[in-house]
Every structure is written in C-alpha cells, then in structure tokens.
Design a protein around this motif. Structure first.
Motif, PDB file in Angstrom:
ATOM      1  N   LEU A  86      68.714  -6.043  50.306  1.00  0.00           N
ATOM      2  CA  LEU A  86      67.915  -4.786  49.904  1.00  0.00           C
ATOM      3  C   LEU A  86      68.658  -4.430  48.245  1.00  0.00           C
ATOM      4  O   LEU A  86      69.068  -3.603  48.444  1.00  0.00           O
ATOM      5  CB  LEU A  86      67.369  -4.146  50.853  1.00  0.00           C
ATOM      6  CG  LEU A  86      66.478  -3.545  50.244  1.00  0.00           C
ATOM      7  CD1 LEU A  86      64.751  -4.624  49.947  1.00  0.00           C
ATOM      8  CD2 LEU A  86      65.456  -2.296  51.069  1.00  0.00           C
ATOM      9  N   THR A  87      67.457  -5.043  46.672  1.00  0.00           N
ATOM     10  CA  THR A  87      67.760  -4.157  45.564  1.00  0.00           C
ATOM     11  C   THR A  87      67.090  -2.938  45.855  1.00  0.00           C
ATOM     12  O   THR A  87      66.244  -2.297  46.724  1.00  0.00           O
ATOM     13  CB  THR A  87      67.534  -5.058  44.510  1.00  0.00           C
ATOM     14  OG1 THR A  87      66.053  -5.082  44.477  1.00  0.00           O
ATOM     15  CG2 THR A  87      68.385  -6.229  44.752  1.00  0.00           C
ATOM     16  N   LYS A  88      67.451  -1.921  44.444  1.00  0.00           N
ATOM     17  CA  LYS A  88      66.822  -1.090  44.488  1.00  0.00           C
ATOM     18  C   LYS A  88      65.588  -0.915  44.284  1.00  0.00           C
ATOM     19  O   LYS A  88      64.689   0.316  43.855  1.00  0.00           O
ATOM     20  CB  LYS A  88      67.483  -0.303  42.971  1.00  0.00           C
ATOM     21  CG  LYS A  88      66.843   1.382  42.674  1.00  0.00           C
ATOM     22  CD  LYS A  88      67.938   1.846  41.598  1.00  0.00           C
ATOM     23  CE  LYS A  88      67.840   3.198  40.991  1.00  0.00           C
ATOM     24  NZ  LYS A  88      68.268   3.426  39.923  1.00  0.00           N
ATOM     25  N   GLU A  89      65.043  -2.126  43.726  1.00  0.00           N
ATOM     26  CA  GLU A  89      63.585  -2.154  43.478  1.00  0.00           C
ATOM     27  C   GLU A  89      63.054  -2.789  44.485  1.00  0.00           C
ATOM     28  O   GLU A  89      61.619  -3.154  44.150  1.00  0.00           O
ATOM     29  CB  GLU A  89      63.812  -2.915  42.174  1.00  0.00           C
ATOM     30  CG  GLU A  89      64.122  -3.294  40.947  1.00  0.00           C
ATOM     31  CD  GLU A  89      63.705  -1.771  40.406  1.00  0.00           C
ATOM     32  OE1 GLU A  89      62.218  -1.096  40.684  1.00  0.00           O
ATOM     33  OE2 GLU A  89      64.233  -0.641  39.823  1.00  0.00           O
ATOM     34  N   GLY A  90      63.628  -2.753  45.424  1.00  0.00           N
ATOM     35  CA  GLY A  90      62.622  -2.958  46.920  1.00  0.00           C
ATOM     36  C   GLY A  90      62.973  -4.756  47.030  1.00  0.00           C
ATOM     37  O   GLY A  90      61.505  -4.936  47.914  1.00  0.00           O
ATOM     38  N   ASP A  91      63.627  -5.480  46.267  1.00  0.00           N
ATOM     39  CA  ASP A  91      63.620  -6.448  46.193  1.00  0.00           C
ATOM     40  C   ASP A  91      64.353  -7.702  47.083  1.00  0.00           C
ATOM     41  O   ASP A  91      65.347  -7.261  47.459  1.00  0.00           O
ATOM     42  CB  ASP A  91      64.288  -7.549  45.488  1.00  0.00           C
ATOM     43  CG  ASP A  91      62.894  -7.880  44.120  1.00  0.00           C
ATOM     44  OD1 ASP A  91      61.539  -7.584  44.219  1.00  0.00           O
ATOM     45  OD2 ASP A  91      62.728  -7.024  42.446  1.00  0.00           O
ATOM     46  N   GLU A  92      64.108  -8.423  47.995  1.00  0.00           N
ATOM     47  CA  GLU A  92      65.414  -9.148  48.988  1.00  0.00           C
ATOM     48  C   GLU A  92      66.081 -10.000  48.718  1.00  0.00           C
ATOM     49  O   GLU A  92      65.184 -10.665  48.563  1.00  0.00           O
ATOM     50  CB  GLU A  92      64.129  -9.099  50.443  1.00  0.00           C
ATOM     51  CG  GLU A  92      63.979  -8.098  50.713  1.00  0.00           C
ATOM     52  CD  GLU A  92      62.797  -8.424  52.545  1.00  0.00           C
ATOM     53  OE1 GLU A  92      63.520  -9.183  53.040  1.00  0.00           O
ATOM     54  OE2 GLU A  92      62.447  -7.484  53.497  1.00  0.00           O
ATOM     55  N   PHE A  93      66.841 -10.035  48.894  1.00  0.00           N
ATOM     56  CA  PHE A  93      67.379 -11.958  48.615  1.00  0.00           C
ATOM     57  C   PHE A  93      68.446 -11.954  49.552  1.00  0.00           C
ATOM     58  O   PHE A  93      69.153 -11.660  50.291  1.00  0.00           O
ATOM     59  CB  PHE A  93      68.571 -11.449  47.465  1.00  0.00           C
ATOM     60  CG  PHE A  93      69.307 -10.505  46.910  1.00  0.00           C
ATOM     61  CD1 PHE A  93      70.467 -11.204  47.193  1.00  0.00           C
ATOM     62  CD2 PHE A  93      68.739  -9.752  46.920  1.00  0.00           C
ATOM     63  CE1 PHE A  93      71.564 -10.652  47.379  1.00  0.00           C
ATOM     64  CE2 PHE A  93      70.269  -8.428  46.719  1.00  0.00           C
ATOM     65  CZ  PHE A  93      71.364  -9.341  47.159  1.00  0.00           C
ATOM     66  N   PRO A  94      68.462 -13.341  50.261  1.00  0.00           N
ATOM     67  CA  PRO A  94      69.549 -13.982  51.085  1.00  0.00           C
ATOM     68  C   PRO A  94      70.829 -14.146  50.740  1.00  0.00           C
ATOM     69  O   PRO A  94      71.634 -14.042  49.457  1.00  0.00           O
ATOM     70  CB  PRO A  94      69.096 -15.192  51.352  1.00  0.00           C
ATOM     71  CG  PRO A  94      68.507 -15.921  49.176  1.00  0.00           C
ATOM     72  CD  PRO A  94      67.979 -15.114  49.415  1.00  0.00           C
ATOM     73  N   GLU A 119      70.891 -19.168  45.260  1.00  0.00           N
ATOM     74  CA  GLU A 119      71.162 -20.020  44.006  1.00  0.00           C
ATOM     75  C   GLU A 119      71.291 -21.121  45.345  1.00  0.00           C
ATOM     76  O   GLU A 119      71.117 -22.444  45.314  1.00  0.00           O
ATOM     77  CB  GLU A 119      71.866 -20.232  43.379  1.00  0.00           C
ATOM     78  CG  GLU A 119      72.708 -21.416  42.488  1.00  0.00           C
ATOM     79  CD  GLU A 119      73.872 -21.083  42.126  1.00  0.00           C
ATOM     80  OE1 GLU A 119      74.333 -22.935  40.965  1.00  0.00           O
ATOM     81  OE2 GLU A 119      73.664 -20.422  41.352  1.00  0.00           O
ATOM     82  N   GLN A 120      72.431 -21.289  46.094  1.00  0.00           N
ATOM     83  CA  GLN A 120      71.852 -21.778  47.618  1.00  0.00           C
ATOM     84  C   GLN A 120      71.142 -22.190  47.920  1.00  0.00           C
ATOM     85  O   GLN A 120      70.850 -23.598  48.513  1.00  0.00           O
ATOM     86  CB  GLN A 120      73.695 -21.412  48.576  1.00  0.00           C
ATOM     87  CG  GLN A 120      74.731 -21.636  48.089  1.00  0.00           C
ATOM     88  CD  GLN A 120      75.100 -19.931  47.190  1.00  0.00           C
ATOM     89  OE1 GLN A 120      74.323 -19.805  46.710  1.00  0.00           O
ATOM     90  NE2 GLN A 120      76.596 -20.187  46.973  1.00  0.00           N
ATOM     91  N   SER A 121      70.212 -21.159  48.610  1.00  0.00           N
ATOM     92  CA  SER A 121      69.369 -21.541  49.410  1.00  0.00           C
ATOM     93  C   SER A 121      67.801 -22.416  48.294  1.00  0.00           C
ATOM     94  O   SER A 121      67.162 -22.637  48.785  1.00  0.00           O
ATOM     95  CB  SER A 121      68.522 -20.236  49.410  1.00  0.00           C
ATOM     96  OG  SER A 121      69.173 -19.277  50.275  1.00  0.00           O
ATOM     97  N   ASP A 122      68.017 -21.343  47.356  1.00  0.00           N
ATOM     98  CA  ASP A 122      66.841 -22.262  46.539  1.00  0.00           C
ATOM     99  C   ASP A 122      68.021 -24.566  46.377  1.00  0.00           C
ATOM    100  O   ASP A 122      66.704 -25.215  46.037  1.00  0.00           O
ATOM    101  CB  ASP A 122      67.543 -22.141  44.591  1.00  0.00           C
ATOM    102  CG  ASP A 122      67.320 -20.944  44.248  1.00  0.00           C
ATOM    103  OD1 ASP A 122      65.511 -20.461  45.473  1.00  0.00           O
ATOM    104  OD2 ASP A 122      67.103 -20.458  44.211  1.00  0.00           O
ATOM    105  N   ILE A 123      68.688 -24.000  46.171  1.00  0.00           N
ATOM    106  CA  ILE A 123      69.242 -25.606  46.068  1.00  0.00           C
ATOM    107  C   ILE A 123      68.858 -26.637  48.205  1.00  0.00           C
ATOM    108  O   ILE A 123      68.690 -27.843  47.813  1.00  0.00           O
ATOM    109  CB  ILE A 123      71.179 -25.735  45.860  1.00  0.00           C
ATOM    110  CG1 ILE A 123      70.982 -25.473  44.950  1.00  0.00           C
ATOM    111  CG2 ILE A 123      71.094 -27.233  46.261  1.00  0.00           C
ATOM    112  CD1 ILE A 123      72.665 -25.415  44.863  1.00  0.00           C
ATOM    113  N   VAL A 124      69.362 -26.148  48.642  1.00  0.00           N
ATOM    114  CA  VAL A 124      68.422 -26.135  49.769  1.00  0.00           C
ATOM    115  C   VAL A 124      67.308 -26.376  49.935  1.00  0.00           C
ATOM    116  O   VAL A 124      66.649 -27.471  50.011  1.00  0.00           O
ATOM    117  CB  VAL A 124      68.810 -25.306  51.277  1.00  0.00           C
ATOM    118  CG1 VAL A 124      67.774 -25.848  52.264  1.00  0.00           C
ATOM    119  CG2 VAL A 124      70.441 -25.355  50.975  1.00  0.00           C
ATOM    120  N   ARG A 125      66.062 -25.722  49.196  1.00  0.00           N
ATOM    121  CA  ARG A 125      64.685 -26.057  49.682  1.00  0.00           C
ATOM    122  C   ARG A 125      64.861 -26.997  48.435  1.00  0.00           C
ATOM    123  O   ARG A 125      62.989 -28.286  48.936  1.00  0.00           O
ATOM    124  CB  ARG A 125      64.210 -24.696  49.407  1.00  0.00           C
ATOM    125  CG  ARG A 125      64.149 -23.693  50.050  1.00  0.00           C
ATOM    126  CD  ARG A 125      62.906 -22.546  49.510  1.00  0.00           C
ATOM    127  NE  ARG A 125      63.330 -21.809  48.135  1.00  0.00           N
ATOM    128  CZ  ARG A 125      64.267 -20.510  48.414  1.00  0.00           C
ATOM    129  NH1 ARG A 125      64.362 -20.266  49.331  1.00  0.00           N
ATOM    130  NH2 ARG A 125      64.237 -20.377  47.062  1.00  0.00           N
TER     131      ARG A 125
END
Length: 350
Positions: A86-94, A119-125
């Motif tokens: 969870l980033t400071k801006e409230g964005d989530e990332f795997p 990046e890996q999640s984007d590639i998998v998708r």
C-alpha cells in the motif's frame, strides 16, 4: 567500515528492505523502499509496518511476525504470493514478501524484503489474454474449417461414384489425389487442435496396466498383417493420467507403422523403473532415422519422406514432445539410419 559496507549493499538492492523491531516498528529502510511506497525515511521511522500493508492483510502479517519470533533458527519465511503493498497515496500493488529474523544478543530484528510483482502480474495477465484468444481462434477455426472439408470429401466421393464407368485413368488419379489431400488437411486440423490444447489433456489419474494400454492402442491402428508388437514383461501397472500417455504411445506406434519397409515390422515396447520416474522405449526394425535428422523429426510439420509417399501431418512427434515438456519429461531417439529406431521417453511417478 563493515557497517558502512553493509549499508551500501542494502542501498544498492533493487527491492525494498525494511528492518523492524519484533513488534513490527520500522527502524530502517533502504532507498528502494522510499521509491516504492512514496515515503521518506523520516516519515516511516518508528511507524508500524502495517502502514505499508492493506488492512485486510494486517492480521495475517501479525501472525507471520509471531511465527518468526517463535520458530527455531534458521528463521526465514516467504509469505503467500497473493499479497499487496500500500503506497502513501493509497494505491495497492502486488508484492512478494520474505521475512528473516536477525539475531543480536536478545535485541532481535525482523528484516522484511518486499519485491514489486506488478510487471510480472501484467505479463501473466497478458499471457492469459493471449492464450484465451488463441483458444478462441482454435475453436472458431476448427468449427469453420471442419465443415467445408467434410463437404469436399463427401462431394469427391459422389463424383467418384458418378464417373467411375467412363472417366479416364488420369481423371480418376486426379480425383484420388484431391481426396488424399483433403484427408491430409483434416489430419492437419485435428493435430493442430491437439497441439494447441496439450496443456488441457490431463484427466483424473487412474490405475493403468501399461501392457493392456499398448495392445489397445496397437489394435486401434488397424495394422496390416505384417506388423506385430511385442510387450516386454517389464511393463508395469501404474497410477497416472491415461489420456496423455495413450496419446504418446499412439503417435509412436503409428509413426513406426507409417514408415515401415516392405516385409515384416516388429515393434517392441519396454520400460525401466527409477525412483522418480519410468522410462518407456518403443523400438522397431523399420528403416531407421539418420543421425542428422534426430532433432529435426520433433519439429512442427517436418517429415523425412515426402508426404505423397508417407501420409501424415508432420506433427505427431511435435505433439509428443510438447506433451512431455508440459509434464517435465523428455524424449529422445536413437538410430543409425539403417537398422530401425528406438524412441525413449520418461514418465513421472505420482
């Protein structure tokens, strides 16, 4: 000097490094942590590491910290893969998270390593999307091509019946050639569909008598009288996936029959058992395969003889290799090009 050297190493790492006390309060971070989450060292100092984790994962993270404190050395653990930062801006990332206990005379610390998996999640998708598109294409192509091919074959058969009494030999030969090519296209289509769906052929494991399976596959080939098969006593009874194994034996036996010389052909099937796998061999006394063609024969659409001499799609051995690759198995061929050939493949134990 040593401490400064370690600090430089940590700062140079391409993933986030966070050192906390055993209660999860942040003491140090590296530059990649600040870049990844958008906080400065000062903003995160003495904050609970929960600030970097979506609320729904916090309870489990506390359990993981307790587990690290309680388990005996060496104390390392890679947490589940379906996690998010969870980033400071409230964005989530795997993310992928690894916890390690740093022991220091009772003043123990927790070293948390966080790897951004975006990046890996984007590639998998993207791979899943492409795979779906390919499967959809195969479904459409198989449906749209099968019907006209069947129509051409049926029309050719009717024309053959209508002209049999008066057509010239040249016309009859041309018609027979057209029917032969149509049948070849149907085989191409069938094998392409099989090849594209190799990863979906696993079924429920069953108890299989390999000798009975091989003899059944042999009978389905409708072999000519001069072809026989010998099953060695070493063939086991195993629990495995029947469809892929049947596919491998079917293509190997069919391949031996298609390429036989004039005269008697004998196919010999044997096996060896190893601690982690079985090794099966399908050997014949046919014409053999020259050594320079041993790898070539596994390529898509490759045939040693012209297709008008030996009918086939050129995909049988490619299908076998792809299927075995999907099971982390291997296949090889041995032959001197004169005295038959032997295909040997491995098969996993359950």
């Amino acid at each position: 000097m040593r401490e400064e050297y370690c600090r430089q190493i940590i700062e140079s790492l391409p993933y986030a490094i966070i050192i906390t006390d055993q209660q999860g309060r942040i003491e140090e971070i590296n530059a990649q942590t600040a870049l990844l989450f958008g906080y400065s060292q000062q903003e995160l100092h003495d904050k609970k590491i929960d600030i970097l984790i979506p609320e729904r994962f916090c309870e489990q993270h506390h359990k993981d910290l307790d587990s690290q404190n309680d388990c005996p050395p060496p104390r390392q653990a890679e947490l589940g893969r379906n996690l998010f930062g969870l980033t400071k801006e409230g964005d989530e990332f795997p993310v992928r998270i690894n916890l390690s206990l740093l022991e220091n005379n009772g003043n123990n610390k927790i070293l948390t390593t966080i790897i951004d998996m975006s990046e890996q999640s984007d590639i998998v998708r993207e791979l899943k999307r492409v795979k779906k598109e390919l499967n959809d294409f195969v479904d459409v192509a198989s449906h749209d091509l099968k019907a006209p091919l069947r129509g051409i074959r049926q029309l050719s058969s009717w024309i053959e019946e209508d002209i049999t009494d008066f057509a010239s030999d040249n016309t009859k030969n041309n018609l027979a050639l057209m029917m032969q090519r149509t049948a070849r296209l149907e085989r191409y289509l069938k094998d392409l569909i099989i090849y594209s769906r190799i990863s979906h052929v696993l079924d429920d494991a069953q108890n299989i008598n390999i000798k009975a399976l091989v003899l059944s596959v042999f009978d389905l080939q409708s072999p000519p009288k001069e072809v026989s098969i010998v099953c060695e006593e070493t063939l086991p009874e195993i629990t495995t996936f029947i469809t892929p194994l049947e596919t491998v034996f079917s293509h190997l036996i069919n391949n031996a029959i298609k390429h036989k010389n004039k005269g008697q052909l004998t196919i010999n099937v044997s096996s060896q058992e190893y601690p982690t796998h079985y090794s099966f061999s399908v050997k014949d006394n046919g014409p053999g395969i020259l050594e320079r063609n041993h790898e070539y024969v596994f390529d898509l659409f490759k045939t040693i003889k012209p297709r008008d001499e030996v009918e086939g799609s050129g995909m049988g051995l490619s299908i076998i290799r792809k299927l075995l690759d999907s099971l982390n198995c291997v296949i090889s061929v041995s032959s001197d090009g004169k005295n038959g050939s032997c295909f040997t493949f491995t098969w996993p134990k359950r």
